[in-house]
Motif scaffolding. Structure first.
Motif, PDB file in Angstrom:
ATOM      1  N   PRO A  63       0.704  -1.116   0.096  1.00  0.00           N
ATOM      2  CA  PRO A  63      -0.019   0.106   0.014  1.00  0.00           C
ATOM      3  C   PRO A  63       0.890   1.234  -0.055  1.00  0.00           C
ATOM      4  O   PRO A  63       2.060   1.219   0.640  1.00  0.00           O
ATOM      5  CB  PRO A  63      -0.806   0.028   1.138  1.00  0.00           C
ATOM      6  CG  PRO A  63      -0.147  -0.991   2.144  1.00  0.00           C
ATOM      7  CD  PRO A  63       0.708  -1.953   1.341  1.00  0.00           C
ATOM      8  N   GLY A  64       0.337   2.394  -0.733  1.00  0.00           N
ATOM      9  CA  GLY A  64       1.339   3.521  -0.618  1.00  0.00           C
ATOM     10  C   GLY A  64       0.556   4.487   0.304  1.00  0.00           C
ATOM     11  O   GLY A  64      -0.498   4.704   0.890  1.00  0.00           O
ATOM     12  N   TYR A  65       1.377   5.316   0.739  1.00  0.00           N
ATOM     13  CA  TYR A  65       1.131   6.585   1.420  1.00  0.00           C
ATOM     14  C   TYR A  65       0.007   7.548   0.630  1.00  0.00           C
ATOM     15  O   TYR A  65       0.085   7.559  -0.530  1.00  0.00           O
ATOM     16  CB  TYR A  65       2.224   7.463   1.819  1.00  0.00           C
ATOM     17  CG  TYR A  65       3.303   6.926   2.830  1.00  0.00           C
ATOM     18  CD1 TYR A  65       2.910   6.181   4.046  1.00  0.00           C
ATOM     19  CD2 TYR A  65       4.609   6.869   2.698  1.00  0.00           C
ATOM     20  CE1 TYR A  65       3.821   5.627   4.962  1.00  0.00           C
ATOM     21  CE2 TYR A  65       5.601   6.403   3.618  1.00  0.00           C
ATOM     22  CZ  TYR A  65       5.133   5.760   4.613  1.00  0.00           C
ATOM     23  OH  TYR A  65       5.949   5.090   5.422  1.00  0.00           O
ATOM     24  N   GLU A  66      -0.934   8.089   1.320  1.00  0.00           N
ATOM     25  CA  GLU A  66      -1.883   9.075   0.910  1.00  0.00           C
ATOM     26  C   GLU A  66      -1.169  10.024   0.213  1.00  0.00           C
ATOM     27  O   GLU A  66      -1.709  10.584  -0.855  1.00  0.00           O
ATOM     28  CB  GLU A  66      -2.667   9.531   1.992  1.00  0.00           C
ATOM     29  CG  GLU A  66      -3.680  10.395   1.627  1.00  0.00           C
ATOM     30  CD  GLU A  66      -4.880  10.869   2.776  1.00  0.00           C
ATOM     31  OE1 GLU A  66      -5.178  12.001   2.480  1.00  0.00           O
ATOM     32  OE2 GLU A  66      -4.929  10.235   3.527  1.00  0.00           O
ATOM     33  N   ALA A  67      -0.161  10.527   0.674  1.00  0.00           N
ATOM     34  CA  ALA A  67       0.493  11.937  -0.016  1.00  0.00           C
ATOM     35  C   ALA A  67       1.062  11.379  -1.105  1.00  0.00           C
ATOM     36  O   ALA A  67       0.893  12.047  -2.441  1.00  0.00           O
ATOM     37  CB  ALA A  67       1.383  12.498   1.191  1.00  0.00           C
ATOM     38  N   SER A  68       2.014  10.644  -1.238  1.00  0.00           N
ATOM     39  CA  SER A  68       3.164  10.255  -2.223  1.00  0.00           C
ATOM     40  C   SER A  68       2.749   9.198  -3.248  1.00  0.00           C
ATOM     41  O   SER A  68       3.038   8.897  -4.407  1.00  0.00           O
ATOM     42  CB  SER A  68       4.349   9.853  -1.810  1.00  0.00           C
ATOM     43  OG  SER A  68       4.510   8.681  -1.173  1.00  0.00           O
ATOM     44  N   ARG A  69       1.521   8.237  -2.648  1.00  0.00           N
ATOM     45  CA  ARG A  69       1.039   7.189  -3.330  1.00  0.00           C
ATOM     46  C   ARG A  69       2.243   6.100  -3.555  1.00  0.00           C
ATOM     47  O   ARG A  69       2.094   5.494  -4.648  1.00  0.00           O
ATOM     48  CB  ARG A  69       0.515   7.434  -4.764  1.00  0.00           C
ATOM     49  CG  ARG A  69      -0.720   8.719  -4.619  1.00  0.00           C
ATOM     50  CD  ARG A  69      -1.938   7.983  -3.893  1.00  0.00           C
ATOM     51  NE  ARG A  69      -2.972   9.222  -3.657  1.00  0.00           N
ATOM     52  CZ  ARG A  69      -3.758   9.539  -4.578  1.00  0.00           C
ATOM     53  NH1 ARG A  69      -3.825   8.651  -5.720  1.00  0.00           N
ATOM     54  NH2 ARG A  69      -4.674  10.493  -4.089  1.00  0.00           N
ATOM     55  N   LEU A  70       3.076   6.051  -2.647  1.00  0.00           N
ATOM     56  CA  LEU A  70       4.315   5.263  -2.829  1.00  0.00           C
ATOM     57  C   LEU A  70       4.359   4.330  -1.501  1.00  0.00           C
ATOM     58  O   LEU A  70       4.103   4.936  -0.509  1.00  0.00           O
ATOM     59  CB  LEU A  70       5.639   5.957  -3.117  1.00  0.00           C
ATOM     60  CG  LEU A  70       5.988   6.615  -4.616  1.00  0.00           C
ATOM     61  CD1 LEU A  70       6.998   7.637  -4.276  1.00  0.00           C
ATOM     62  CD2 LEU A  70       5.678   5.560  -5.805  1.00  0.00           C
ATOM     63  N   CYS A  71       4.674   3.287  -1.683  1.00  0.00           N
ATOM     64  CA  CYS A  71       4.894   2.505  -0.228  1.00  0.00           C
ATOM     65  C   CYS A  71       6.005   3.057   0.426  1.00  0.00           C
ATOM     66  O   CYS A  71       6.688   3.902  -0.145  1.00  0.00           O
ATOM     67  CB  CYS A  71       5.113   0.906  -0.632  1.00  0.00           C
ATOM     68  SG  CYS A  71       6.643   0.590  -1.349  1.00  0.00           S
ATOM     69  N   ALA A  72       6.108   2.406   1.827  1.00  0.00           N
ATOM     70  CA  ALA A  72       7.366   3.117   2.784  1.00  0.00           C
ATOM     71  C   ALA A  72       8.745   3.092   2.162  1.00  0.00           C
ATOM     72  O   ALA A  72       9.491   3.945   1.963  1.00  0.00           O
ATOM     73  CB  ALA A  72       7.126   2.447   3.939  1.00  0.00           C
ATOM     74  N   THR A  73       8.859   2.163   1.588  1.00  0.00           N
ATOM     75  CA  THR A  73      10.284   1.608   0.839  1.00  0.00           C
ATOM     76  C   THR A  73      10.465   2.434  -0.376  1.00  0.00           C
ATOM     77  O   THR A  73      11.454   2.996  -0.446  1.00  0.00           O
ATOM     78  CB  THR A  73      10.410   0.269   0.666  1.00  0.00           C
ATOM     79  OG1 THR A  73      10.399  -0.746   1.756  1.00  0.00           O
ATOM     80  CG2 THR A  73      11.609  -0.067   0.075  1.00  0.00           C
TER      81      THR A  73
END
Length: 354
Positions: A63-73
């Motif tokens: 799943p991606g972060y709401e802001a960047s739409r990227l996962c943590a890694t």
């Protein structure tokens, strides 16, 4: 404070709930309704056009972060790449896709589908995972997992988790899934529910029922009733909601996808709204007081109430309440709400004229 929606034609509250539920049930059953939103547990695809939650890197399962739409890694990697002057499109094309890590169920055991897998790597239940580890310790054996699986027999299922809001499989006769068993231990085991430590060898292997000892059944039942579902990426769990509020969320999610310019709704915020309705026992979103919740939860609740307003109130009722619902007359203005509030006009005759 929230504003309750008007009752249908002056009906009693119980009649109002029934009438509203009939309206929504008919709409949800219609062929034009997206079947994705019909289930109690809604699993949204990671790259859904409206409710996107998956990482932007192609084939990445996290799943991606709401802001960047990227996962943590990938979010950390992108910050480094951006600092080097790399373009986002180049980074997305070259980044390595990652397998699912946290926030996902492991699925079912590959030997006995009635039991959940204990780890994602082996896809074996706790019992078969133990048997496999014992087999691998045998120096004379050849550890071929696929061949070993083909020679194994399935164990019986323990059914679904006894937490009413959960739909995952139980891992033992205690009746809790893996996540809720962990949560039960963290909460100090309210009610003192236990099973014998050697229950597999002493009872299950002999085909005997496993005794479950509960010191305080009401306390244990209370813990199960108030415990919410586990977090699952992309999942909206509507179990144990009152029928009307469940239908309202289902219809509201679908209606949001039909808007000309739908705003972004984080699935975690939709799930939090469902949790508020479950915890407080709301009959309808009209009763859902979300004061004190995250601003996006409040925004989603307000938007859902606006969508339902068109269904619940007649033109005569909106006139009596002092506002115009333009969708009653087939008009929806881009990037604008369909409700025109005229309550600031104090003179009824002038408001009616408007």
């Amino acid at each position: 404070m929230t504003t309750a929606l008007p009752l249908l034609s002056g009906a009693a509250p119980d009649r109002t709930v029934r009438d509203r539920l009939e309206i929504l049930t008919a709409l949800i059953a219609a062929p034009s309704f997206d079947p994705l939103f019909r289930d109690e547990i809604i699993q949204i695809p990671g790259q859904h056009p409206i409710f996107t939650w998956g990482c932007q890197v192609p084939q990445c399962e996290r799943p991606g972060y709401e802001a960047s739409r990227l996962c943590a890694t990938h979010d950390r990697q992108w910050h480094s790449a951006h600092a080097r002057g790399e373009r986002k499109a180049v980074f997305l094309a070259s980044a390595e896709a990652l397998s699912a890590h946290q926030g996902f169920a492991y699925g079912r055991c590959r030997v006995c589908p009635g039991r959940p897998a204990h780890t994602r790597e082996l896809l074996l239940c706790e019992r078969h995972e133990h048997l496999w580890s014992v087999f691998c310790r045998d120096e004379t054996a050849t550890p071929d997992l696929e061949q070993w699986v083909a020679d194994q027999s399935a164990f019986h299922s323990f059914g679904t988790c006894r937490v009413p809001a959960c739909a995952e499989l139980s891992v033992s006769p205690l009746g809790l899934c893996l996540g809720h068993r962990h949560r039960y231990n963290l909460d100090g085991r309210p009610g003192g529910a236990t099973i014998p430590q050697a229950w597999r060898r002493v009872y299950e292997d002999r085909g005997c029922p496993v005794p479950v000892n509960i010191e305080d059944e009401p306390t244990y039942a209370q813990w199960r009733a108030r415990t919410g579902p586990l977090f699952r990426a992309g999942q909206i769990n509507l179990k144990m909601l009152r029928p009307l509020v469940r239908a309202e969320i289902q219809w509201g999610l679908f209606a949001h996808t039909q808007e000309a310019d739908p705003g972004y709704w984080a699935i975690t915020s939709v799930q939090r709204l469902a949790a508020v309705c479950r915890e407080r026992g709301f009959d309808s979103l009209a009763d859902a007081d979300t004061d004190g919740e995250h601003h996006q939860v409040r925004t989603i609740a307000r938007s859902l109430r606006g969508t339902l307003q068109v269904l619940y109130a007649t033109p005569e009722e909106t006139k009596e309440a002092g506002y115009i619902e333009t969708e009653h007359f087939g008009r929806r203005f881009p990037r604008s709400v369909s409700r025109i509030d005229l309550t600031a006009v104090s003179q009824p005759w002038l408001r009616d004229l408007l």
